[in-house]
Design a protein around this motif. Structure first.
Motif, PDB file in Angstrom:
ATOM      1  N   PHE A  56      25.909  85.126  99.371  1.00 42.08           N
ATOM      2  CA  PHE A  56      24.782  85.865  98.829  1.00 42.08           C
ATOM      3  C   PHE A  56      24.747  85.704  97.316  1.00 42.08           C
ATOM      4  O   PHE A  56      25.783  85.569  96.676  1.00 42.08           O
ATOM      5  N   PHE A  57      23.512  85.756  96.795  1.00 43.05           N
ATOM      6  CA  PHE A  57      23.351  85.720  95.338  1.00 43.05           C
ATOM      7  C   PHE A  57      23.201  87.152  94.851  1.00 43.05           C
ATOM      8  O   PHE A  57      22.286  87.875  95.235  1.00 43.05           O
ATOM      9  N   LYS A  61      21.527  90.476  96.326  1.00 43.61           N
ATOM     10  CA  LYS A  61      22.049  90.152  97.665  1.00 43.61           C
ATOM     11  C   LYS A  61      21.117  89.198  98.406  1.00 43.61           C
ATOM     12  O   LYS A  61      20.841  89.358  99.595  1.00 43.61           O
ATOM     13  N   ILE A  62      20.624  88.185  97.694  1.00 46.58           N
ATOM     14  CA  ILE A  62      19.724  87.206  98.297  1.00 46.58           C
ATOM     15  C   ILE A  62      20.563  86.220  99.103  1.00 46.58           C
ATOM     16  O   ILE A  62      21.488  85.603  98.572  1.00 46.58           O
ATOM     17  N   PRO A  63      20.273  86.032 100.404  1.00 44.33           N
ATOM     18  CA  PRO A  63      21.050  85.094 101.210  1.00 44.33           C
ATOM     19  C   PRO A  63      20.895  83.659 100.705  1.00 44.33           C
ATOM     20  O   PRO A  63      19.794  83.205 100.407  1.00 44.33           O
ATOM     21  N   VAL A  64      22.022  82.979 100.616  1.00 44.15           N
ATOM     22  CA  VAL A  64      22.014  81.583 100.210  1.00 44.15           C
ATOM     23  C   VAL A  64      22.249  80.684 101.415  1.00 44.15           C
ATOM     24  O   VAL A  64      21.471  79.764 101.680  1.00 44.15           O
ATOM     25  N   VAL A  65      23.316  80.944 102.132  1.00 45.40           N
ATOM     26  CA  VAL A  65      23.625  80.165 103.324  1.00 45.40           C
ATOM     27  C   VAL A  65      24.593  80.969 104.194  1.00 45.40           C
ATOM     28  O   VAL A  65      25.396  81.760 103.688  1.00 45.40           O
ATOM     29  N   SER A  66      24.498  80.765 105.513  1.00 45.04           N
ATOM     30  CA  SER A  66      25.444  81.418 106.444  1.00 45.04           C
ATOM     31  C   SER A  66      25.792  80.450 107.566  1.00 45.04           C
ATOM     32  O   SER A  66      25.016  79.557 107.914  1.00 45.04           O
ATOM     33  N   GLY A 102      24.376  83.333  87.674  1.00 46.96           N
ATOM     34  CA  GLY A 102      24.706  84.678  88.155  1.00 46.96           C
ATOM     35  C   GLY A 102      25.972  84.689  88.999  1.00 46.96           C
ATOM     36  O   GLY A 102      26.755  83.725  88.976  1.00 46.96           O
ATOM     37  N   VAL A 103      26.165  85.793  89.736  1.00 46.08           N
ATOM     38  CA  VAL A 103      27.353  85.992  90.568  1.00 46.08           C
ATOM     39  C   VAL A 103      27.009  85.722  92.026  1.00 46.08           C
ATOM     40  O   VAL A 103      26.015  86.234  92.542  1.00 46.08           O
ATOM     41  N   TYR A 104      27.877  84.926  92.676  1.00 46.56           N
ATOM     42  CA  TYR A 104      27.706  84.619  94.107  1.00 46.56           C
ATOM     43  C   TYR A 104      28.856  85.271  94.880  1.00 46.56           C
ATOM     44  O   TYR A 104      30.030  85.058  94.557  1.00 46.56           O
ATOM     45  N   MET A 105      28.468  86.072  95.890  1.00 51.90           N
ATOM     46  CA  MET A 105      29.463  86.776  96.713  1.00 51.90           C
ATOM     47  C   MET A 105      29.589  86.067  98.064  1.00 51.90           C
ATOM     48  O   MET A 105      28.606  85.527  98.592  1.00 51.90           O
ATOM     49  N   PHE A 106      30.777  86.050  98.586  1.00 57.18           N
ATOM     50  CA  PHE A 106      31.003  85.412  99.887  1.00 57.18           C
ATOM     51  C   PHE A 106      31.924  86.300 100.735  1.00 57.18           C
ATOM     52  O   PHE A 106      32.710  87.092 100.211  1.00 57.18           O
ATOM     53  N   GLY A 120      35.147  87.721  98.497  1.00 58.70           N
ATOM     54  CA  GLY A 120      35.356  87.264  97.125  1.00 58.70           C
ATOM     55  C   GLY A 120      34.037  86.997  96.418  1.00 58.70           C
ATOM     56  O   GLY A 120      32.947  87.205  96.979  1.00 58.70           O
ATOM     57  N   SER A 121      34.113  86.555  95.188  1.00 54.76           N
ATOM     58  CA  SER A 121      32.913  86.232  94.403  1.00 54.76           C
ATOM     59  C   SER A 121      33.266  85.161  93.369  1.00 54.76           C
ATOM     60  O   SER A 121      34.429  85.005  92.981  1.00 54.76           O
ATOM     61  N   VAL A 122      32.238  84.466  92.946  1.00 58.75           N
ATOM     62  CA  VAL A 122      32.397  83.439  91.909  1.00 58.75           C
ATOM     63  C   VAL A 122      31.166  83.486  91.018  1.00 58.75           C
ATOM     64  O   VAL A 122      30.044  83.709  91.490  1.00 58.75           O
TER      65      VAL A 122
END
Length: 395
Positions: A56-57, A61-66, A102-106, A120-122
């Motif tokens: 997610f971005f 919390k915008i979905p990026v890929v799953s 920005g921050v990407y959460m996984f 985690g996040s990056v």
């Protein structure tokens, strides 16, 4: 259908974060630095065999890929830009732009001896590269002892991490007179001096680029100073003479010549082809700098030599002095003769001569005759002096 699936994944991820404890996975690189147009790798290495993962971005919390073991589902706006590594869960974003910063959460699940959740996040930082750097002076023509600013103009990016000033390829040394602004975008000379002459450059950098400006050649205009005239002190009548004026100045000076306070010529040199008595006098050179607006001058006294260079009064004076000397000699001879005649030991003169113009002392009768002789001689000498002084003298 994809939007519904993304919504369900978002909801599942939020519930997952509120649920039981999970393993926090540290990304391989954090933050990830990328420039606009490049590809960015968000790399992770969770332990075990990957079972599922979702990105997610943040913060929206915008979905990026799953991925849940079948085909990856790409979020809206990321089509054709995202590649998911289904072995590690890492994500590659292609052709990133400033909106991707920005921050990407996984979060996901792995399996070893059992299922284990991880989170985690990056952080991804996207920068525009610096495309050009220019050095711009506050004055087109800097002048000595005036204030001057040089500005480091950066193009292509709003983000500038640092600026470094160079003079003649070496880091610029600051002082009480040479100072930098807080962000080093401006170097100030207060005042600027000739010692500041040189080539100045500004090196600007940000996390994705570093660009050094072209050299700006600083030449401080000054002067004129130390004006002088090169010429002989004197010259003979009929000869040629050249007067040369010089002064230290940038840019080179304009020169104006004055003869006895009257403007007579322009230029570095003043030439007299054939010197005459009228050329003797005072020569002044005025040096003027059109940029600084300043001037200075030098004066040369010039003498013309030779008899023809003397005035009529000077010639008469010389003649009078010469005649006075001749008169002195004549008087000396006269008194010598007189003394000899009065000496009792002198021999008596012989018979009177009859030749024309001869002088006889036979009838010398004493003081009265002597006075007559002396007066006649004085009158003749005075007449000769007067006639000589009244004669015209030509050059």
């Amino acid at each position: 259908m994809e939007n519904s699936q993304a919504a369900l994944l978002t909801l599942g991820f939020l519930l997952f974060l509120k649920g039981s404890s999970a393993l926090v996975v540290t990304p391989v690189t954090d933050p990830v630095i990328s420039k606009v147009g490049d590809n960015a790798m968000l790399e992770i290495k969770p332990p075990g065999v990957l079972v599922s993962v979702v990105w997610f971005f943040s913060p929206a919390k915008i979905p990026v890929v799953s991925w849940t073991g079948i085909n990856p589902v790409i979020g809206a706006g990321y089509e054709n830009r995202v590649t998911l590594n289904t072995t590690t869960g890492s994500v590659e974003l292609r052709s990133v732009n400033l909106r991707d910063d920005g921050v990407y959460m996984f979060q996901g699940t792995t399996f070893t001896s059992g299922r284990e959740r991880f989170i985690g996040s990056v952080t991804l930082r996207v920068y525009e590269p610096i495309t050009n750097v220019n050095v711009k002076p506050s004055l087109a023509q800097p002048i000595a002892n005036q204030a001057l600013n040089l500005t480091c103009e950066v193009l292509g990016s709003q983000t500038v991490s640092s600026r470094l000033w160079l003079k003649d390829s070496q880091p610029l040394s600051t002082s009480d007179r040479i100072t930098l602004s807080v962000d080093s975008s401006v170097v100030s000379f207060n005042p600027v001096l000739q010692s500041d002459n040189g080539e100045y450059q500004c090196k600007a950098s940000n996390p994705v680029s570093e660009v050094t400006s072209a050299g700006y050649r600083l030449e401080v205009n000054y002067g004129p100073e130390q004006a002088s005239i090169t010429a002989p002190d004197s010259a003979a009548e009929g000869s040629s003479v050249t007067f040369t004026c010089s002064a230290q100045s940038l840019p080179p000076c304009n020169y104006t010549w004055y003869f006895n306070e009257t403007e007579t010529a322009q230029g570095l040199q003043y030439n007299i082809a054939s010197v005459t008595n009228a050329d003797r006098g005072s020569y002044t050179c005025v040096a003027w700098n059109s940029v600084t607006g300043r001037n200075t001058s030098a004066v040369k006294e010039f003498i013309v030599t030779g008899l023809g260079s003397l005035s009529s009064g000077e010639i008469a004076g010389i003649v009078i002095c010469t005649l006075a000397g001749v008169t002195g000699v004549a008087l000396g001879v006269y008194f010598s003769v007189k003394l000899c005649r009065n000496n009792p030991h002198d021999l008596k003169p012989g018979p009177a001569q009859s030749s024309t113009g001869a002088v006889t002392y036979e009838n010398f009768k004493g003081p009265s005759a002597s006075a007559t002789y002396e007066n006649t001689t004085a009158i003749r000498i005075a007449t000769l002096i007067q006639e000589t002084s009244q004669q015209p003298y030509s050059l």
